[in-house]
Design a protein around this motif. Structure first.
Motif, PDB file in Angstrom:
ATOM      1  N   ARG A 132     120.075  72.815  23.805  1.00  0.00           N
ATOM      2  CA  ARG A 132     119.461  73.009  22.488  1.00  0.00           C
ATOM      3  C   ARG A 132     118.707  74.323  22.403  1.00  0.00           C
ATOM      4  N   ARG A 134     115.442  75.659  21.269  1.00  0.00           N
ATOM      5  CA  ARG A 134     114.118  75.158  20.932  1.00  0.00           C
ATOM      6  C   ARG A 134     113.158  76.328  20.803  1.00  0.00           C
ATOM      7  N   SER A 135     112.198  76.154  19.922  1.00  0.00           N
ATOM      8  CA  SER A 135     111.199  77.195  19.730  1.00  0.00           C
ATOM      9  C   SER A 135     110.160  77.109  20.835  1.00  0.00           C
ATOM     10  N   GLU A 138     108.104  73.912  20.388  1.00  0.00           N
ATOM     11  CA  GLU A 138     108.835  72.711  20.791  1.00  0.00           C
ATOM     12  C   GLU A 138     108.849  72.575  22.310  1.00  0.00           C
ATOM     13  N   ASP A 139     109.003  73.692  23.017  1.00  0.00           N
ATOM     14  CA  ASP A 139     108.934  73.655  24.473  1.00  0.00           C
ATOM     15  C   ASP A 139     107.532  73.276  24.952  1.00  0.00           C
ATOM     16  N   GLY A 142     106.746  69.522  23.125  1.00  0.00           N
ATOM     17  CA  GLY A 142     107.840  68.569  22.964  1.00  0.00           C
ATOM     18  C   GLY A 142     107.739  67.330  23.817  1.00  0.00           C
TER      19      GLY A 142
END
Length: 168
Positions: A132, A134-135, A138-139, A142
């Motif tokens: 994916r 991910r920004s 998000e990392d 998340g």
């Protein structure tokens, strides 16, 4: 009292001195890295005549040796030039490769130069990866709530009660 001509000469001399100092800072830097190749010594290594001991006595320790497969000694020499505010660039490169047979005798001597050098220009924008996209946030956030969640208790990562591996 000094005349007006003296002031002009002093100003011209100081300007010339300042210009000389500034030009000295813009000089290129030349550097040599690796083995110092002596054509007389490298030319004296003969296949079928020399062995590891005689090559080491004539040329010294190699820059590096092959670890696997056929035994090859590499003598690497690189001349670089660096302009002000730039990275050093190789101008000449010489590699002397001395390969040996199983008995330790010289099997071949090969010389290579800049024709084997590869220029790589990696794309610095983004490295493609599998999975994916991910920004950063998000990392970073998340996994909040998913680490340490107890299965069967509802919440993140858990399912309804009774769906666990023990079926309670």
């Amino acid at each position: 009292m000094l005349g007006k001509g003296w002031n002009t000469r002093l100003l011209a001399a100081s300007a010339l001195g300042a210009l000389t100092l500034m030009a000295g800072g813009c000089a290129s830097i030349k550097d040599h890295r690796g083995y110092l190749i002596d054509p007389a010594l490298t030319g004296s290594v003969q296949p079928g005549i020399d062995n590891r001991t005689s090559v080491e006595r004539a040329l010294g320790q190699p820059t590096f040796k092959s670890e696997f497969g056929k035994q090859i000694w590499y003598y690497v020499s690189i001349d670089t030039k660096q302009r002000p505010f730039k990275r050093p660039q190789a101008k000449t490169q010489n590699v002397l490769m001395v390969s040996f047979d199983e008995k330790g005798n010289v099997a071949s001597v090969d010389r290579r130069g800049m024709e084997k050098v590869v220029s790589l220009n990696p794309d610095g924008h983004k490295t493609p990866t599998l999975g994916r996209n991910r920004s950063f946030f998000e990392d970073l956030f998340g996994n909040i709530g998913s680490v340490g969640a107890i299965p069967g208790q509802g919440g993140v990562g858990g399912g309804p009660q009774g769906s666990g591996p023990n079926g309670s």
